[in-house]
Write a protein that holds these residues in place. Structure first.
Motif, PDB file in Angstrom:
ATOM      1  N   ARG A  11       0.969  -1.874  -0.022  1.00 47.64           N
ATOM      2  CA  ARG A  11      -0.224   0.015   0.287  1.00 47.64           C
ATOM      3  C   ARG A  11       0.880   1.726  -0.257  1.00 47.64           C
ATOM      4  NH1 ARG A  11      -3.188  -0.491   5.158  1.00 47.64           N
ATOM      5  NH2 ARG A  11      -1.350  -0.830   5.621  1.00 47.64           N
ATOM      6  N   GLU A  12       2.029   1.270   0.812  1.00 50.42           N
ATOM      7  CA  GLU A  12       2.619   2.410   1.022  1.00 50.42           C
ATOM      8  C   GLU A  12       3.378   2.311   0.008  1.00 50.42           C
ATOM      9  OE1 GLU A  12       2.148   0.580   3.407  1.00 50.42           O
ATOM     10  OE2 GLU A  12       1.296   1.693   4.845  1.00 50.42           O
ATOM     11  N   HIS A  13       3.988   1.306  -0.780  1.00 46.84           N
ATOM     12  CA  HIS A  13       4.555   1.447  -2.167  1.00 46.84           C
ATOM     13  C   HIS A  13       4.364   2.524  -3.697  1.00 46.84           C
ATOM     14  CE1 HIS A  13       8.156  -1.067  -5.036  1.00 46.84           C
ATOM     15  NE2 HIS A  13       8.064   0.686  -4.986  1.00 46.84           N
ATOM     16  N   ALA A  14       2.449   1.664  -3.050  1.00 48.26           N
ATOM     17  CA  ALA A  14       1.880   2.435  -4.153  1.00 48.26           C
ATOM     18  C   ALA A  14       1.642   3.949  -4.340  1.00 48.26           C
ATOM     19  CB  ALA A  14       0.572   1.459  -4.568  1.00 48.26           C
ATOM     20  N   LEU A  15       1.405   3.592  -2.805  1.00 44.73           N
ATOM     21  CA  LEU A  15       1.300   5.674  -2.385  1.00 44.73           C
ATOM     22  C   LEU A  15       3.008   6.600  -2.835  1.00 44.73           C
ATOM     23  CD1 LEU A  15      -0.559   5.212   1.095  1.00 44.73           C
ATOM     24  CD2 LEU A  15      -1.700   6.105  -1.596  1.00 44.73           C
ATOM     25  N   ALA A  16       3.640   5.706  -2.429  1.00 47.82           N
ATOM     26  CA  ALA A  16       4.921   6.233  -2.704  1.00 47.82           C
ATOM     27  C   ALA A  16       5.143   6.729  -4.458  1.00 47.82           C
ATOM     28  CB  ALA A  16       6.247   5.634  -1.768  1.00 47.82           C
ATOM     29  N   TRP A  17       4.720   6.075  -5.048  1.00 44.67           N
ATOM     30  CA  TRP A  17       4.987   6.085  -6.646  1.00 44.67           C
ATOM     31  C   TRP A  17       3.556   6.350  -6.689  1.00 44.67           C
ATOM     32  CZ3 TRP A  17       0.544   4.188 -10.248  1.00 44.67           C
ATOM     33  CH2 TRP A  17       1.458   4.179 -11.352  1.00 44.67           C
ATOM     34  N   LYS A  18       3.224   7.414  -6.285  1.00 49.76           N
ATOM     35  CA  LYS A  18       1.843   8.267  -6.978  1.00 49.76           C
ATOM     36  C   LYS A  18       2.305   9.386  -6.699  1.00 49.76           C
ATOM     37  CE  LYS A  18      -1.366   9.860  -8.949  1.00 49.76           C
ATOM     38  NZ  LYS A  18      -1.275   9.620 -11.040  1.00 49.76           N
ATOM     39  N   SER A  22       4.409  13.566  -8.174  1.00 42.43           N
ATOM     40  CA  SER A  22       3.042  14.906  -8.300  1.00 42.43           C
ATOM     41  C   SER A  22       4.781  15.718  -7.987  1.00 42.43           C
ATOM     42  CB  SER A  22       2.519  14.671  -6.453  1.00 42.43           C
ATOM     43  OG  SER A  22       1.809  16.442  -6.870  1.00 42.43           O
ATOM     44  N   PRO A  23       3.270  17.088  -9.617  1.00 42.35           N
ATOM     45  CA  PRO A  23       4.483  18.568  -9.277  1.00 42.35           C
ATOM     46  C   PRO A  23       4.443  18.963  -7.930  1.00 42.35           C
ATOM     47  CG  PRO A  23       2.977  18.243 -11.042  1.00 42.35           C
ATOM     48  CD  PRO A  23       2.386  17.216 -10.435  1.00 42.35           C
ATOM     49  N   LEU A  24       4.042  19.010  -7.005  1.00 45.28           N
ATOM     50  CA  LEU A  24       3.918  19.595  -5.564  1.00 45.28           C
ATOM     51  C   LEU A  24       4.574  18.897  -4.605  1.00 45.28           C
ATOM     52  CD1 LEU A  24       0.075  19.169  -5.106  1.00 45.28           C
ATOM     53  CD2 LEU A  24       1.730  21.527  -6.348  1.00 45.28           C
ATOM     54  N   CYS A  25       5.529  17.757  -5.125  1.00 49.15           N
ATOM     55  CA  CYS A  25       6.137  16.872  -4.201  1.00 49.15           C
ATOM     56  C   CYS A  25       7.292  17.280  -4.741  1.00 49.15           C
ATOM     57  CB  CYS A  25       5.888  15.263  -4.531  1.00 49.15           C
ATOM     58  SG  CYS A  25       7.095  14.271  -3.079  1.00 49.15           S
ATOM     59  N   ASP A  26       7.950  18.005  -3.712  1.00 50.34           N
ATOM     60  CA  ASP A  26      10.278  18.516  -3.224  1.00 50.34           C
ATOM     61  C   ASP A  26      10.957  17.496  -2.866  1.00 50.34           C
ATOM     62  OD1 ASP A  26       9.652  20.399  -4.992  1.00 50.34           O
ATOM     63  OD2 ASP A  26       8.991  21.608  -2.553  1.00 50.34           O
ATOM     64  N   LEU A 299      -5.580   5.562 -10.888  1.00 51.69           N
ATOM     65  CA  LEU A 299      -5.864   6.916 -10.907  1.00 51.69           C
ATOM     66  C   LEU A 299      -5.088   8.277 -11.763  1.00 51.69           C
ATOM     67  CD1 LEU A 299      -7.412   9.557  -8.564  1.00 51.69           C
ATOM     68  CD2 LEU A 299      -5.160   9.731  -7.022  1.00 51.69           C
ATOM     69  N   GLU A 300      -5.729   9.382 -12.616  1.00 55.69           N
ATOM     70  CA  GLU A 300      -5.748  10.325 -13.384  1.00 55.69           C
ATOM     71  C   GLU A 300      -4.866  10.656 -12.662  1.00 55.69           C
ATOM     72  OE1 GLU A 300      -7.182   9.301 -16.524  1.00 55.69           O
ATOM     73  OE2 GLU A 300      -6.852  11.572 -17.539  1.00 55.69           O
ATOM     74  N   SER A 301      -5.790  11.441 -12.019  1.00 58.78           N
ATOM     75  CA  SER A 301      -5.148  12.892 -10.906  1.00 58.78           C
ATOM     76  C   SER A 301      -3.616  12.583  -9.794  1.00 58.78           C
ATOM     77  CB  SER A 301      -6.789  13.287 -10.173  1.00 58.78           C
ATOM     78  OG  SER A 301      -7.754  13.480 -11.151  1.00 58.78           O
ATOM     79  N   ASP A 302      -3.933  14.240  -9.610  1.00 57.48           N
ATOM     80  CA  ASP A 302      -2.997  13.999  -8.949  1.00 57.48           C
ATOM     81  C   ASP A 302      -2.926  13.863  -7.418  1.00 57.48           C
ATOM     82  OD1 ASP A 302      -0.618  15.260  -7.130  1.00 57.48           O
ATOM     83  OD2 ASP A 302      -0.366  16.920  -7.939  1.00 57.48           O
ATOM     84  N   LEU A 303      -1.962  13.229  -6.605  1.00 58.83           N
ATOM     85  CA  LEU A 303      -2.930  12.437  -5.397  1.00 58.83           C
ATOM     86  C   LEU A 303      -3.067  13.874  -4.696  1.00 58.83           C
ATOM     87  CD1 LEU A 303      -3.963   9.854  -3.706  1.00 58.83           C
ATOM     88  CD2 LEU A 303      -0.959   9.139  -3.297  1.00 58.83           C
ATOM     89  N   VAL A 304      -1.146  13.869  -5.116  1.00 59.32           N
ATOM     90  CA  VAL A 304      -1.721  15.081  -3.106  1.00 59.32           C
ATOM     91  C   VAL A 304      -2.248  16.290  -2.560  1.00 59.32           C
ATOM     92  CG1 VAL A 304       0.579  16.651  -2.571  1.00 59.32           C
ATOM     93  CG2 VAL A 304       1.379  14.579  -3.439  1.00 59.32           C
ATOM     94  N   ASP A 317     -13.987  21.510  -1.915  1.00 57.09           N
ATOM     95  CA  ASP A 317     -13.181  22.633  -3.407  1.00 57.09           C
ATOM     96  C   ASP A 317     -12.650  21.313  -3.707  1.00 57.09           C
ATOM     97  OD1 ASP A 317     -14.116  24.827  -1.610  1.00 57.09           O
ATOM     98  OD2 ASP A 317     -12.902  24.760  -0.523  1.00 57.09           O
ATOM     99  N   GLN A 318     -11.870  20.371  -4.125  1.00 55.67           N
ATOM    100  CA  GLN A 318     -11.440  19.297  -5.184  1.00 55.67           C
ATOM    101  C   GLN A 318     -12.868  18.957  -6.019  1.00 55.67           C
ATOM    102  OE1 GLN A 318      -8.414  18.773  -4.791  1.00 55.67           O
ATOM    103  NE2 GLN A 318      -7.812  20.522  -2.836  1.00 55.67           N
ATOM    104  N   PRO A 319     -12.137  19.106  -7.200  1.00 51.03           N
ATOM    105  CA  PRO A 319     -13.179  18.428  -7.746  1.00 51.03           C
ATOM    106  C   PRO A 319     -12.770  16.820  -8.334  1.00 51.03           C
ATOM    107  CG  PRO A 319     -10.632  19.177  -9.026  1.00 51.03           C
ATOM    108  CD  PRO A 319     -10.650  18.988  -7.514  1.00 51.03           C
ATOM    109  N   VAL A 320     -14.212  15.553  -8.444  1.00 42.31           N
ATOM    110  CA  VAL A 320     -14.277  14.631  -8.343  1.00 42.31           C
ATOM    111  C   VAL A 320     -13.085  14.258  -9.142  1.00 42.31           C
ATOM    112  CG1 VAL A 320     -15.502  13.032  -9.036  1.00 42.31           C
ATOM    113  CG2 VAL A 320     -16.690  14.778  -8.698  1.00 42.31           C
TER     114      VAL A 320
END
Ligand code: AMP
Ligand code: GLY
Length: 421
Positions: A11-18, A22-26, A299-304, A317-320
């Motif tokens: 589960r966490e490996h998949a979360l890390a992969w996603k 994300s362009p938000l993740c530095d 998941l196509e959207s950015d997860l972060v 306020d988040q889109p579907v």
């Protein structure tokens, strides 16, 4: 953003992969992580239950967000500790996480808020429980109240067996977790897992999947944490989702808030579906594993932004979220002997090869030997996941890939997705 991700499973490996996409993740730091996650972030050897150690890392890296994978960290109060330190955390407070950590809490909560679930009673002594069983027909469903690593549910075929389970549980088989037990009505139907992101007020449906809990083909053998998943699950129709939202998820959000126990993070509803109607089997306060893996692949959207919105209270306020049209299948490669006594230490060859764009192998219980070899270090070891236009195509790709991994110490089910095909 600097993100601390807690956990070490598939589960966490998949979360890390996603998250890493994300362009938000530095910066991504993972505690403790696993050998498969090394390439995605900085793994630090701090256990998921070491709340002080985790908060120290979060402070050290000036984390903008802490993402909690496993229930053990929630039950230790990681979200409360983050709140005290002023760090946004994706995951519920310990008291709200009782929706997973106490079956009696959840059943009583469902009763107060008219949420459809099996009829039940709670017991703390054998004579009363034994007497109550007589009022039910077999099979009997007996559950330890607390967290028992997925083993706390017994389905007994006859009265004798049920009484033996009651005696064992109340006799301390799961320690504090089975000081109280719940006996409930047996529900028939088909199971499905629906996930919702929650910010205390809003529940945003965030994918669904179907798991295979039994160890062996044909749904035989002992219950496990899950041997494979697929998404989307055809049983989860738009109608079923509407009913689930209206009758289960929304009353839960409202009820928790009204009771001063607002729920944030991900709520995983285990449903029993019969004649198009869902009833709640159980809640979990985290993503399912391996369900999370197929969700992240689709998941196509950015997860972060979603994780952050759930942590900060602005989900409305988040889109579907957008999902790929593809199907995804995950086949768990487990160590022989899992779930009761998995044999660890055996060498795995070929897990790191390039299987092509549609296949991703997420690690769980793996370790690197001193010689650099990949070795089994747990029950569920690798998760071979694939996407395809259909469940059939995704499944064929996953099984083609798993056949290329040489691991005599492992086994897997060969029928993942059978219900959908
Ligand atoms: P739980 O840990 O509560 O999800 O239970 C584990 C598994 O036991 C579920 O996934 C179901 O397959 C089964 N189960 C639990 N409660 C019931 C019930 N009341 N009726 C039928 N099956 C159940
Ligand atoms: N796959 C079931 C669970 O995560 O509880």
């Amino acid at each position: 953003m600097n993100i601390l991700l807690i956990g070490s499973g598939g589960r966490e490996h998949a979360l890390a992969w996603k998250i890493k996409q994300s362009p938000l993740c530095d910066r991504l730091v993972i505690a403790p992580g696993n050998p498969g996650m090394d390439a995605l972030g900085e793994c630090r050897p701090v256990k998921a239950t070491d709340v002080e150690g985790l908060v120290a890392i979060a402070r050290d890296i000036q984390a903008d967000l802490v993402v909690v994978g496993p229930e053990s960290a929630l039950a230790e109060g990681i979200a409360d500790a983050c709140a005290a330190a002023g760090i946004p955390c994706f995951g519920p407070r310990k008291r709200a996480a009782q929706l997973e950590s106490s079956k009696a809490f959840t059943k009583d909560f469902c009763k107060r808020h008219a949420i459809p679930t099996a009829a039940y009673e709670t017991f703390d002594n054998v004579p009363d429980a034994r007497e109550f069983l007589k009022s039910y027909q077999p099979p009997y469903v007996i559950k330890a109240d607390g967290l028992a690593a997925g083993k706390g549910v017994a389905i007994s075929p006859d009265y004798q067996d049920a009484v033996a389970e009651v005696e064992a549980m109340l006799g301390g088989r799961y320690g504090d977790a089975s000081q109280h037990i719940v006996i409930e009505e047996f529900m028939t139907g088909e199971e499905a897992s629906v996930f919702a992101l929650c910010d205390g007020e809003t529940a945003l449906v965030f994918g669904w999947a179907q798991d295979h809990k039994r160890a062996f083909d044909g749904d035989t053998g002992p219950n496990t944490g899950g041997m494979g998943t697929y998404s989307p699950a055809p049983i989860v129709t738009p109608d079923l989702l509407d009913i689930t939202r209206r009758d289960i998820l929304e009353p839960t959000m409202k009820g928790m808030k009204a009771e001063g126990n607002a729920y944030t993070g991900v709520l995983y509803a285990g449903l029993m579906v019969e004649a198009g109607k869902p009833r709640l089997v159980e809640y979990n306060a985290r993503f399912g594993d391996p369900e999370c893996q197929v969700l992240m692949l689709r998941l196509e959207s950015d997860l972060v932004p979603y994780l952050l919105a759930a942590a900060k209270g602005n989900l409305k306020d988040q889109p579907v979220p957008k999902w790929r049209n593809d199907a995804a299948v995950c086949v768990v490669f487990a160590a022989k002997g899992y779930p009761h006594s998995p044999l660890t230490g055996s060498v795995i060859w070929g897990a790191d090869q390039d299987f092509g764009d549609d296949v991703t192998v997420f690690h769980a219980g793996t370790t690197r030997g001193e010689d650099g070899s990949l070795r089994a270090a747990g029950g569920r070891v690798l998760n071979v996941c694939a996407r395809g236009k259909t469940i059939q195509e995704a499944r064929d790709r996953a099984y083609d890939a798993i056949a290329k991994i040489d691991w005599p110490g492992g086994f897997y089910r060969s029928d993942i997705g059978w219900r959908a095909l």
